[in-house]
Design a protein around this motif. Structure first.
Motif, PDB file in Angstrom:
ATOM      1  N   ARG A   1      -6.186  -0.252   1.776  1.00  0.00           N
ATOM      2  CA  ARG A   1      -5.040  -0.711   2.602  1.00  0.00           C
ATOM      3  C   ARG A   1      -5.497  -1.820   3.541  1.00  0.00           C
ATOM      4  O   ARG A   1      -4.818  -2.824   3.726  1.00  0.00           O
ATOM      5  CB  ARG A   1      -4.459   0.467   3.409  1.00  0.00           C
ATOM      6  CG  ARG A   1      -3.312   1.180   2.704  1.00  0.00           C
ATOM      7  CD  ARG A   1      -2.502   2.058   3.645  1.00  0.00           C
ATOM      8  NE  ARG A   1      -3.304   3.076   4.297  1.00  0.00           N
ATOM      9  CZ  ARG A   1      -3.569   4.277   3.783  1.00  0.00           C
ATOM     10  NH1 ARG A   1      -3.101   4.594   2.588  1.00  0.00           N
ATOM     11  NH2 ARG A   1      -4.290   5.152   4.444  1.00  0.00           N
TER      12      ARG A   1
ATOM     13  N   ARG B   1      -6.339  -4.970   1.516  1.00  0.00           N
ATOM     14  CA  ARG B   1      -5.086  -5.622   1.106  1.00  0.00           C
ATOM     15  C   ARG B   1      -4.515  -6.456   2.256  1.00  0.00           C
ATOM     16  O   ARG B   1      -4.140  -7.619   2.077  1.00  0.00           O
ATOM     17  CB  ARG B   1      -4.079  -4.553   0.671  1.00  0.00           C
ATOM     18  CG  ARG B   1      -2.721  -5.085   0.248  1.00  0.00           C
ATOM     19  CD  ARG B   1      -1.822  -3.931  -0.213  1.00  0.00           C
ATOM     20  NE  ARG B   1      -0.479  -4.399  -0.482  1.00  0.00           N
ATOM     21  CZ  ARG B   1       0.468  -4.536   0.436  1.00  0.00           C
ATOM     22  NH1 ARG B   1       0.209  -4.232   1.697  1.00  0.00           N
ATOM     23  NH2 ARG B   1       1.670  -4.988   0.113  1.00  0.00           N
TER      24      ARG B   1
ATOM     25  N   VAL C   1      -3.433 -10.515  -4.838  1.00  0.00           N
ATOM     26  CA  VAL C   1      -3.861  -9.374  -4.018  1.00  0.00           C
ATOM     27  C   VAL C   1      -3.518  -8.056  -4.711  1.00  0.00           C
ATOM     28  O   VAL C   1      -4.344  -7.139  -4.799  1.00  0.00           O
ATOM     29  CB  VAL C   1      -3.208  -9.417  -2.605  1.00  0.00           C
ATOM     30  CG1 VAL C   1      -3.554  -8.167  -1.802  1.00  0.00           C
ATOM     31  CG2 VAL C   1      -3.636 -10.665  -1.850  1.00  0.00           C
ATOM     32  N   LYS C   2      -2.292  -7.979  -5.213  1.00  0.00           N
ATOM     33  CA  LYS C   2      -1.810  -6.758  -5.878  1.00  0.00           C
ATOM     34  C   LYS C   2      -2.714  -6.382  -7.058  1.00  0.00           C
ATOM     35  O   LYS C   2      -3.145  -5.226  -7.196  1.00  0.00           O
ATOM     36  CB  LYS C   2      -0.370  -6.987  -6.348  1.00  0.00           C
ATOM     37  CG  LYS C   2       0.354  -5.727  -6.802  1.00  0.00           C
ATOM     38  CD  LYS C   2       1.773  -6.068  -7.232  1.00  0.00           C
ATOM     39  CE  LYS C   2       2.443  -4.852  -7.865  1.00  0.00           C
ATOM     40  NZ  LYS C   2       3.785  -5.182  -8.393  1.00  0.00           N
TER      41      LYS C   2
ATOM     42  N   ILE D   1      -6.393  -5.333  -5.831  1.00  0.00           N
ATOM     43  CA  ILE D   1      -6.450  -3.967  -5.277  1.00  0.00           C
ATOM     44  C   ILE D   1      -6.339  -2.932  -6.399  1.00  0.00           C
ATOM     45  O   ILE D   1      -7.052  -1.923  -6.421  1.00  0.00           O
ATOM     46  CB  ILE D   1      -5.338  -3.743  -4.223  1.00  0.00           C
ATOM     47  CG1 ILE D   1      -5.522  -4.689  -3.022  1.00  0.00           C
ATOM     48  CG2 ILE D   1      -5.279  -2.292  -3.765  1.00  0.00           C
ATOM     49  CD1 ILE D   1      -6.784  -4.472  -2.218  1.00  0.00           C
TER      50      ILE D   1
END
Length: 446
Positions: free
Chosen positions: A33, A36, A49-50, A53
């Motif tokens: 978290r 991110r 980013v998605k 992660i």
């Protein structure tokens, strides 16, 4: 510092896992978290980013981590590998033509630093024993041709120009013929900066591309424009099928969004990065080294390369001998300062050392002024004082302070540090001698 803000946040987030003997899925979730959020704040593309992660989490909660003896460090290793992969895994070099000349077309927006970057690239290639030719195809911007000529003169590379009244397509074609006749094996075409919405100029660069059939089409982007740099790259790639990107002003980019997004969004490699305004401050982009620096793991290879390029080996060997025998003088120290300045800012050099995270460097403020002050103190000494600083008494200290524009306590501090260094090096020298007598390995000073 490069990526300062992103590096600090990532190191904080992952540092919480480092010491854990056991890592749960909940621990990984909490760390991801924070990672991110750090990436989004660094202006990294949301989709990038998605996916990043997702990949890290899939690997981090798998058996390679949970069954590891050091699960926290294993997670950091995974982040390092995925960060490297995000930026392109390995360095990508210039592709040279099998039959010279190799034609490199420089493209980009106005103000991105294309002309200076063209000069830096020519300088870089010259060091590789190439014979580059710079070509002035920017006939619109006032003094653009003159700027390229000045840059070319500074790096010792010829500049091909036909003035500002000739069509840039004709200039580009003529430059390639000129290179063939004069033995230039690389042609670097500096084009006019354009807005990516300017259809006329975009068509013109497309026509140059068709006329000279370049081996490389490099897009010069300002790293500090973040997300917009990625959009620009997509637009130019649609028109020209770019082969690589040069990110300028990376030394001033504390966030890093462009560097972390471009490869994933456009599938085009970052080939070079501009790390300062000087004409030798263009570096090959190494994704693995950059990932290590962002995570506070250092970049020793780049440090060694810098040292090899800028430090005189014979002088270094001579200095080593003087240090071992405690014959080191202020004259030698002055010479060392000169060589150190060639390596670049001290905070950037220290950032290449493993364990020197962004927090450790935050309070460090060693500027050119500080080095200048030390130089001024040494240069205010007489030849005899530099050779034998023991003779410097209170009246001499006062004279040196006045001559260097500093204070007596500052002179005292430098003399004390110099004395302690010599004492320490003498101890190391005698230790090494005794080790050699006993048949043990010597100390690796350099």
């Amino acid at each position: 510092m490069v990526f300062e803000s992103l590096a600090e946040k990532l190191q904080d987030a992952l540092g919480k896992l480092k010491g854990k003997g056991k890592v749960s899925e909940k621990d990984v979730d909490a760390a991801m978290r924070e990672v991110r959020l750090a990436l989004l704040e660094a202006d990294v593309n949301f989709k990038v980013v998605k996916n990043f992660i997702k990949k890290v989490k899939e690997r981090a909660i798998g058996s390679e981590v949970m069954k590891s003896l050091t699960p926290g460090q294993q997670v950091i290793k995974i982040v390092n590998e995925e960060l490297t992969s995000l930026m392109g895994k390995e360095e990508e070099k210039i592709i040279f033509a099998s039959t010279p000349p190799t034609v490199i077309l420089m493209s980009g927006l106005q103000g991105a630093g294309k002309t200076t970057t063209s000069g830096k690239l020519a300088n870089n290639l010259k060091k590789q024993n190439k014979r580059p030719l710079l070509v002035a195809c920017d006939v619109y911007r006032p003094a653009a041709v003159k700027q390229l000529e000045v840059v070319g003169e500074k790096v010792g590379v010829p500049v091909f120009t036909m003035g500002t009244k000739v069509n840039p397509v004709d200039i580009a074609k003529a430059s390639v013929e000129h290179a063939k006749k004069h033995g230039n094996d690389v042609v670097i075409i500096d084009t006019a900066g354009r807005l990516h919405i300017d259809e006329d100029l975009m068509n013109e660069i497309e026509n140059i591309y068709k006329a000279v059939n370049p081996n490389e089409i490099l897009l010069v982007l300002d790293a500090m424009t973040g997300q917009d740099a990625v959009n620009v790259a997509e637009t130019f790639d649609g028109k020209l099928s770019i082969t690589g990107v040069v990110l300028t002003k990376l030394d001033g980019d504390a966030r890093g969004g462009a560097a972390l997004s471009i490869r994933a969004v456009t599938d085009k490699p970052i080939k070079f990065v501009g790390m300062g305004e000087k004409l030798d401050e263009l570096e090959t982009f190494h994704p693995d080294r950059m990932a290590s620096r962002i995570l506070g793991m250092g970049d020793v290879l780049s440090f060694i390369e810098k040292a090899q390029e800028n430090i005189d080996t014979d002088k270094a060997m001579e200095l080593e001998k003087k240090l071992r025998t405690a014959q080191f003088t202020f004259d030698d120290f002055l010479e060392q300062l000169d060589q150190m300045k060639n390596l670049g800012p001290l905070d950037e050099l220290l950032a290449m050392m493993p364990g020197m995270n962004s927090k450790a460097l935050k309070g460090l403020d060693v500027s050119d002024k500080d080095i200048g002050r030390i130089e001024a103190i040494i240069k205010s000494m007489t030849k005899k004082e530099r050779q034998t600083p023991e003779i410097i008494d209170s009246s001499r200290r006062k004279r040196i302070a006045i001559g260097s524009g500093t204070s007596a306590p500052e002179v005292n501090k430098l003399l004390k540090q110099f004395k302690e260094t010599k004492k320490m090096m003498k101890k190391f020298g005698s230790m090494e001698k005794s080790m050699k007598k006993k048949g043990k390995f010597g100390l690796p000073f350099f």
